[in-house]
Design an enzyme around this catalytic site. Structure first.
Site, PDB file in Angstrom:
ATOM      1  N   ARG A 182       1.015  -1.278  -0.001  1.00 50.44           N
ATOM      2  CA  ARG A 182       0.028  -0.166  -0.040  1.00 50.44           C
ATOM      3  C   ARG A 182       0.862   1.251  -0.098  1.00 50.44           C
ATOM      4  O   ARG A 182       1.692   1.334   0.992  1.00 50.44           O
ATOM      5  CB  ARG A 182      -0.845   0.048   1.260  1.00 50.44           C
ATOM      6  CG  ARG A 182      -1.628   1.220   1.363  1.00 50.44           C
ATOM      7  CD  ARG A 182      -2.815   1.526   2.365  1.00 50.44           C
ATOM      8  NE  ARG A 182      -3.925   0.637   1.934  1.00 50.44           N
ATOM      9  CZ  ARG A 182      -4.999   0.830   2.434  1.00 50.44           C
ATOM     10  NH1 ARG A 182      -5.435   1.192   3.387  1.00 50.44           N
ATOM     11  NH2 ARG A 182      -6.241   0.116   1.861  1.00 50.44           N
TER      12      ARG A 182
ATOM     13  N   HIS B 100      -7.331   0.798  -6.685  1.00 48.54           N
ATOM     14  CA  HIS B 100      -7.589   0.106  -5.349  1.00 48.54           C
ATOM     15  C   HIS B 100      -8.364  -1.356  -5.971  1.00 48.54           C
ATOM     16  O   HIS B 100      -9.303  -1.388  -5.497  1.00 48.54           O
ATOM     17  CB  HIS B 100      -8.435   0.696  -4.371  1.00 48.54           C
ATOM     18  CG  HIS B 100      -8.217   0.127  -2.877  1.00 48.54           C
ATOM     19  ND1 HIS B 100      -7.855  -0.948  -2.622  1.00 48.54           N
ATOM     20  CD2 HIS B 100      -8.829   0.459  -1.875  1.00 48.54           C
ATOM     21  CE1 HIS B 100      -7.892  -1.096  -1.201  1.00 48.54           C
ATOM     22  NE2 HIS B 100      -8.764  -0.315  -0.698  1.00 48.54           N
TER      23      HIS B 100
ATOM     24  N   GLN C  62     -10.236  -3.796  -3.377  1.00 50.27           N
ATOM     25  CA  GLN C  62     -11.315  -3.401  -3.118  1.00 50.27           C
ATOM     26  C   GLN C  62     -12.504  -3.428  -4.039  1.00 50.27           C
ATOM     27  O   GLN C  62     -13.575  -4.073  -3.610  1.00 50.27           O
ATOM     28  CB  GLN C  62     -11.216  -1.880  -2.679  1.00 50.27           C
ATOM     29  CG  GLN C  62     -12.561  -1.272  -2.211  1.00 50.27           C
ATOM     30  CD  GLN C  62     -13.029  -1.736  -0.965  1.00 50.27           C
ATOM     31  OE1 GLN C  62     -12.219  -1.772   0.103  1.00 50.27           O
ATOM     32  NE2 GLN C  62     -14.238  -2.049  -0.747  1.00 50.27           N
TER      33      GLN C  62
ATOM     34  N   ASP D 241     -17.134   7.419  -1.499  1.00 49.04           N
ATOM     35  CA  ASP D 241     -16.100   7.250  -0.577  1.00 49.04           C
ATOM     36  C   ASP D 241     -15.849   8.604  -0.196  1.00 49.04           C
ATOM     37  O   ASP D 241     -16.240   9.682  -0.605  1.00 49.04           O
ATOM     38  CB  ASP D 241     -15.025   6.879  -1.675  1.00 49.04           C
ATOM     39  CG  ASP D 241     -13.900   6.081  -1.018  1.00 49.04           C
ATOM     40  OD1 ASP D 241     -13.683   6.148   0.362  1.00 49.04           O
ATOM     41  OD2 ASP D 241     -12.691   6.190  -1.645  1.00 49.04           O
TER      42      ASP D 241
ATOM     43  N   CYS E 281     -16.396   1.731   0.382  1.00 43.78           N
ATOM     44  CA  CYS E 281     -14.924   0.903   0.731  1.00 43.78           C
ATOM     45  C   CYS E 281     -14.881   0.848   2.301  1.00 43.78           C
ATOM     46  O   CYS E 281     -14.259   0.055   2.905  1.00 43.78           O
ATOM     47  CB  CYS E 281     -13.890   1.216  -0.176  1.00 43.78           C
ATOM     48  SG  CYS E 281     -13.384   2.985   0.376  1.00 43.78           S
TER      49      CYS E 281
ATOM     50  N   ARG F  75     -13.634  -8.762   1.940  1.00 41.59           N
ATOM     51  CA  ARG F  75     -12.178  -8.323   1.458  1.00 41.59           C
ATOM     52  C   ARG F  75     -11.442  -9.505   1.683  1.00 41.59           C
ATOM     53  O   ARG F  75     -10.611  -9.940   0.841  1.00 41.59           O
ATOM     54  CB  ARG F  75     -11.677  -6.994   2.242  1.00 41.59           C
ATOM     55  CG  ARG F  75     -11.935  -5.795   1.964  1.00 41.59           C
ATOM     56  CD  ARG F  75     -11.940  -5.128   0.617  1.00 41.59           C
ATOM     57  NE  ARG F  75     -10.224  -5.052   0.516  1.00 41.59           N
ATOM     58  CZ  ARG F  75      -9.518  -4.182   0.775  1.00 41.59           C
ATOM     59  NH1 ARG F  75     -10.144  -3.114   1.418  1.00 41.59           N
ATOM     60  NH2 ARG F  75      -8.398  -4.317   0.637  1.00 41.59           N
TER      61      ARG F  75
HETATM   62  N1   CP Z   1     -11.137  -0.128   2.150  1.00 41.25           N
HETATM   63  C1   CP Z   1     -10.099  -0.274   2.623  1.00 41.25           C
HETATM   64  O1   CP Z   1      -8.919  -0.308   1.946  1.00 41.25           O
HETATM   65  O2   CP Z   1      -9.723   0.218   4.107  1.00 41.25           O
HETATM   66  P1   CP Z   1      -8.546   0.206   4.688  1.00 41.25           P
HETATM   67  O3   CP Z   1      -7.853   1.627   4.394  1.00 41.25           O
HETATM   68  O4   CP Z   1      -8.918   0.320   6.300  1.00 41.25           O
HETATM   69  O5   CP Z   1      -7.536  -0.860   4.517  1.00 41.25           O
HETATM   70  N1  NVA Z   2      -9.753   6.735  -1.261  1.00 41.04           N
HETATM   71  C1  NVA Z   2      -9.489   6.302  -0.141  1.00 41.04           C
HETATM   72  C2  NVA Z   2      -9.754   4.871  -0.044  1.00 41.04           C
HETATM   73  C3  NVA Z   2      -9.421   4.224   1.474  1.00 41.04           C
HETATM   74  C4  NVA Z   2      -9.534   2.995   1.508  1.00 41.04           C
HETATM   75  C5  NVA Z   2      -8.086   6.651   0.161  1.00 41.04           C
HETATM   76  O1  NVA Z   2      -7.186   6.466  -0.803  1.00 41.04           O
HETATM   77  O2  NVA Z   2      -7.725   7.334   1.229  1.00 41.04           O
END
Ligand code: CP
Ligand code: NVA
Length: 308
Positions: free
Chosen positions: A108, A135, A138, A226, A265, A293
């Site tokens: 990540r 992502h 997700q 989101d 998400c 997930r």
């Molecule tokens: N939806 C998602 O990716 O959540 P986290 O940021 O908690 O991993």
């Molecule tokens: N769009 C959000 C998703 C988090 C899971 C971010 O990138 O912070």
């Protein structure tokens, strides 16, 4: 050839369909079991996943760890603040070292180019656990949640309301690969990546863009939103003001089909992009979506190891 899952297109439509079918089957086969109990066939017994986080996470971290346990393997977490990555060790060298120590790497991070670089230098599969651009894991969970609710993907009308971000880019990518349509409702200037739109359209998906929230939501089968401020972005006052008309409240949700499903998400910012009444309401599938997930990523893991 090492299989990476940096974006949904890496697997193609057939690969995604195979993963979703596998996820449905495996989820059903372990219904009611303790969450850390390995599946009967333990298909990744002995395998170790390294999870590398340069940004915060709750769901991605826990779901990949539990997914590996259920597949018979295990996971190790590294964070940039407490690993040498945070002190300047290069991505390339990190890739070389981790490839000798673990069987797969989940990252990540912020810049999508970093995960491409990791994959370039790794000799084990690399999985995208979120970048500023996309992502994909997700969206696998989102699609699984819709299939569980009996929604066939081809021709489905998915409305997105709010910021044109990484999650939306992956929804648009999925639309092209699995032939559903996306009505994107964003304020002007917050549209999703043009490259994702062009590629999805070239594959036959209808991707419409509007700055009118009601137009996007009207008649939709699925309503998705989101956070208005993704990780690494500023809480700019102008942006929050521009997003306000895109808040998913009962009135906006009421414009979608009566049978419409609400997805998010998570984490949610209640009172900003969604109201309590919608996220806690009867059309919301967000807790199934979060649980999924685990199930979706087990199939992603099986796919990168060539088992699907
Ligand atoms: N939806 C998602 O990716 O959540 P986290 O940021 O908690 O991993
Ligand atoms: N769009 C959000 C998703 C988090 C899971 C971010 O990138 O912070």
């Amino acid at each position: 050839m090492t299989r990476h899952f940096l974006n949904l297109a890496d697997a193609g439509g057939d690969g995604l369909a195979a993963m979703l079918g596998d996820a449905l089957d495996r989820k059903a086969a372990r219904s009611g079991w303790p969450k850390g109990h390995a599946d009967a066939d333990a298909p990744l017994a002995g395998h170790v996943l390294a999870m590398v986080f340069e940004k915060n996470s709750t769901r991605t971290r826990v779901s990949f760890d539990v997914a590996m346990r259920q597949l018979g393997g295990s996971a190790i977490t590294l964070e940039s603040g407490t690993s040498q990555l945070g002190r300047g060790e290069t991505i390339a060298d990190t890739a070389r070292v981790l490839s000798r120590m673990v069987d797969a790497i989940m990252l990540r991070t912020d810049d999508h180019a970093k995960i491409e670089e990791l994959a370039h230098h790794a000799t084990v599969p690399v999985i995208n656990g979120l970048t500023d651009e996309s992502h994909p894991c997700q969206i696998m969970a989102d699609l699984l949640t819709l299939l569980e609710r009996g929604k066939a993907l081809p021709g489905l009308e998915v409305a997105w309301l709010g910021d044109g971000n990484n999650v939306l880019n992956s929804i648009i990518e999925a639309a092209g690969l699995l032939r559903f349509n996306v009505r994107v409702g964003t304020p002007r200037g917050y549209e999703p990546d043009a490259g994702y739109i062009d590629r999805a359209r070239a594959l036959g998906a209808m991707i419409s863009l509007t700055n009118d929230a009601a137009e996007a939501a009207r008649g939709a089968d699925v309503v998705v939103t989101d956070t208005w401020v993704s990780m690494g972005q500023d809480h700019a006052h102008n942006k929050l003001a521009a997003m306000a008309p895109f808040q998913v409240d009962q009135q906006l949700m009421g414009l979608a089909k009566e049978s419409a499903t609400f997805l998010h998400c998570l984490p949610a910012h209640r009172g900003d992009e969604v109201t309590d009444a919608v996220i806690d309401g009867p059309q919301s599938a967000v807790w199934d979506e979060a649980e999924n997930r685990i199930h979706a990523q087990k199939s992603v893991l099986r796919w990168v190891f060539g088992q699907l």
